[in-house]
Design a protein around this motif. Structure first.
Motif, PDB file in Angstrom:
ATOM      1  N   THR A  11      35.836  36.581  41.073  1.00  0.00           N
ATOM      2  CA  THR A  11      35.650  37.416  42.238  1.00  0.00           C
ATOM      3  C   THR A  11      37.046  37.309  43.138  1.00  0.00           C
ATOM      4  OG1 THR A  11      33.512  36.814  42.543  1.00  0.00           O
ATOM      5  CG2 THR A  11      34.575  37.224  44.847  1.00  0.00           C
ATOM      6  N   GLY A  12      37.733  36.350  42.876  1.00  0.00           N
ATOM      7  CA  GLY A  12      39.000  36.095  43.635  1.00  0.00           C
ATOM      8  C   GLY A  12      39.987  36.818  42.607  1.00  0.00           C
ATOM      9  N   ILE A  13      39.976  37.043  41.500  1.00  0.00           N
ATOM     10  CA  ILE A  13      40.827  37.816  40.774  1.00  0.00           C
ATOM     11  C   ILE A  13      40.670  39.300  40.969  1.00  0.00           C
ATOM     12  CG2 ILE A  13      41.354  38.630  38.377  1.00  0.00           C
ATOM     13  CD1 ILE A  13      42.841  36.123  38.920  1.00  0.00           C
ATOM     14  N   PHE A  14      39.308  39.810  40.842  1.00  0.00           N
ATOM     15  CA  PHE A  14      39.029  41.229  41.224  1.00  0.00           C
ATOM     16  C   PHE A  14      39.470  41.301  42.781  1.00  0.00           C
ATOM     17  CE2 PHE A  14      36.061  41.044  37.536  1.00  0.00           C
ATOM     18  CZ  PHE A  14      36.937  42.194  36.937  1.00  0.00           C
ATOM     19  N   GLY A  15      39.344  40.759  43.705  1.00  0.00           N
ATOM     20  CA  GLY A  15      39.955  40.844  45.159  1.00  0.00           C
ATOM     21  C   GLY A  15      41.310  41.045  45.178  1.00  0.00           C
ATOM     22  N   ILE A  16      42.139  40.255  44.532  1.00  0.00           N
ATOM     23  CA  ILE A  16      43.594  40.291  44.208  1.00  0.00           C
ATOM     24  C   ILE A  16      43.919  41.729  43.562  1.00  0.00           C
ATOM     25  CG2 ILE A  16      45.549  39.377  43.127  1.00  0.00           C
ATOM     26  CD1 ILE A  16      44.373  36.648  43.640  1.00  0.00           C
ATOM     27  N   LEU A  17      43.281  41.988  42.462  1.00  0.00           N
ATOM     28  CA  LEU A  17      43.589  43.594  41.833  1.00  0.00           C
ATOM     29  C   LEU A  17      43.494  44.560  43.015  1.00  0.00           C
ATOM     30  CD1 LEU A  17      42.108  42.740  38.404  1.00  0.00           C
ATOM     31  CD2 LEU A  17      44.488  43.076  39.037  1.00  0.00           C
ATOM     32  N   TYR A  18      42.176  44.444  43.690  1.00  0.00           N
ATOM     33  CA  TYR A  18      41.684  45.509  44.614  1.00  0.00           C
ATOM     34  C   TYR A  18      42.869  45.629  45.760  1.00  0.00           C
ATOM     35  CZ  TYR A  18      37.130  45.896  42.824  1.00  0.00           C
ATOM     36  OH  TYR A  18      36.154  46.429  42.096  1.00  0.00           O
ATOM     37  N   ILE A  19      43.417  44.542  46.242  1.00  0.00           N
ATOM     38  CA  ILE A  19      44.489  44.607  47.292  1.00  0.00           C
ATOM     39  C   ILE A  19      45.712  45.004  46.649  1.00  0.00           C
ATOM     40  CG2 ILE A  19      46.044  42.795  48.432  1.00  0.00           C
ATOM     41  CD1 ILE A  19      43.636  41.118  48.854  1.00  0.00           C
ATOM     42  N   SER A  20      46.001  44.682  45.387  1.00  0.00           N
ATOM     43  CA  SER A  20      47.233  45.350  44.745  1.00  0.00           C
ATOM     44  C   SER A  20      47.331  46.701  44.593  1.00  0.00           C
ATOM     45  CB  SER A  20      47.423  44.580  43.276  1.00  0.00           C
ATOM     46  OG  SER A  20      48.277  45.369  42.535  1.00  0.00           O
ATOM     47  N   PHE A  21      45.973  47.144  44.330  1.00  0.00           N
ATOM     48  CA  PHE A  21      45.747  48.560  44.133  1.00  0.00           C
ATOM     49  C   PHE A  21      46.044  49.425  45.212  1.00  0.00           C
ATOM     50  CE2 PHE A  21      43.245  52.312  43.987  1.00  0.00           C
ATOM     51  CZ  PHE A  21      43.484  53.076  42.974  1.00  0.00           C
ATOM     52  N   ILE A  22      45.381  49.010  46.435  1.00  0.00           N
ATOM     53  CA  ILE A  22      45.713  49.347  47.716  1.00  0.00           C
ATOM     54  C   ILE A  22      47.281  49.528  48.124  1.00  0.00           C
ATOM     55  CG2 ILE A  22      45.419  49.067  50.275  1.00  0.00           C
ATOM     56  CD1 ILE A  22      42.574  48.578  49.539  1.00  0.00           C
ATOM     57  N   ALA A  23      47.986  48.400  47.906  1.00  0.00           N
ATOM     58  CA  ALA A  23      49.343  48.406  48.192  1.00  0.00           C
ATOM     59  C   ALA A  23      50.078  49.246  47.412  1.00  0.00           C
ATOM     60  CB  ALA A  23      49.915  47.040  47.884  1.00  0.00           C
ATOM     61  N   GLN A  24      49.704  49.440  46.025  1.00  0.00           N
ATOM     62  CA  GLN A  24      50.238  50.495  45.256  1.00  0.00           C
ATOM     63  C   GLN A  24      50.221  51.821  45.771  1.00  0.00           C
ATOM     64  OE1 GLN A  24      49.128  50.168  41.156  1.00  0.00           O
ATOM     65  NE2 GLN A  24      49.705  47.963  41.048  1.00  0.00           N
ATOM     66  N   ILE A  25      49.140  52.244  46.397  1.00  0.00           N
ATOM     67  CA  ILE A  25      48.787  53.597  47.062  1.00  0.00           C
ATOM     68  C   ILE A  25      49.615  53.626  48.297  1.00  0.00           C
ATOM     69  CG2 ILE A  25      46.847  54.916  48.231  1.00  0.00           C
ATOM     70  CD1 ILE A  25      45.131  53.990  46.360  1.00  0.00           C
ATOM     71  N   VAL A  26      49.689  52.551  48.891  1.00  0.00           N
ATOM     72  CA  VAL A  26      50.332  52.754  50.191  1.00  0.00           C
ATOM     73  C   VAL A  26      52.084  52.869  49.848  1.00  0.00           C
ATOM     74  CG1 VAL A  26      51.481  51.364  51.919  1.00  0.00           C
ATOM     75  CG2 VAL A  26      48.973  51.440  51.680  1.00  0.00           C
TER      76      VAL A  26
END
Length: 75
Positions: A11-26
């Motif tokens: 859950t933590g790893i996927f949370g970090i990946l989702y945050i990273s994905f949003i940062a890449q979009i920004v």
């Protein structure tokens, strides 16, 4: 015990990946110059998003099959 640790870890790893994905979009939308470059990077991010969804699906499927291994097949 291991199941709980595994669940919290993934859950933590996927949370970090989702945050990273949003940062890449920004980053792509805000700092990449040119429409064509933005479109190309967004295309690559779409493939990353599909890989993330597939990894999440396979993780849940693997977890469920390990949890119910052998149930309902043979007694």
């Amino acid at each position: 015990m291991f199941g709980k640790v595994k669940k919290v870890f993934f859950t933590g790893i996927f949370g970090i990946l989702y945050i990273s994905f949003i940062a890449q979009i920004v980053y792509v939308l805000g700092w990449v110059p040119g429409f064509d470059a933005k479109l190309g990077w967004m295309g690559l991010l779409a493939f990353e998003w599909l890989a993330l969804i597939a990894a999440r699906y396979l993780s849940k499927r693997s977890s469920n099959s390990a949890q119910y291994n052998g149930y309902g097949r043979r007694r």
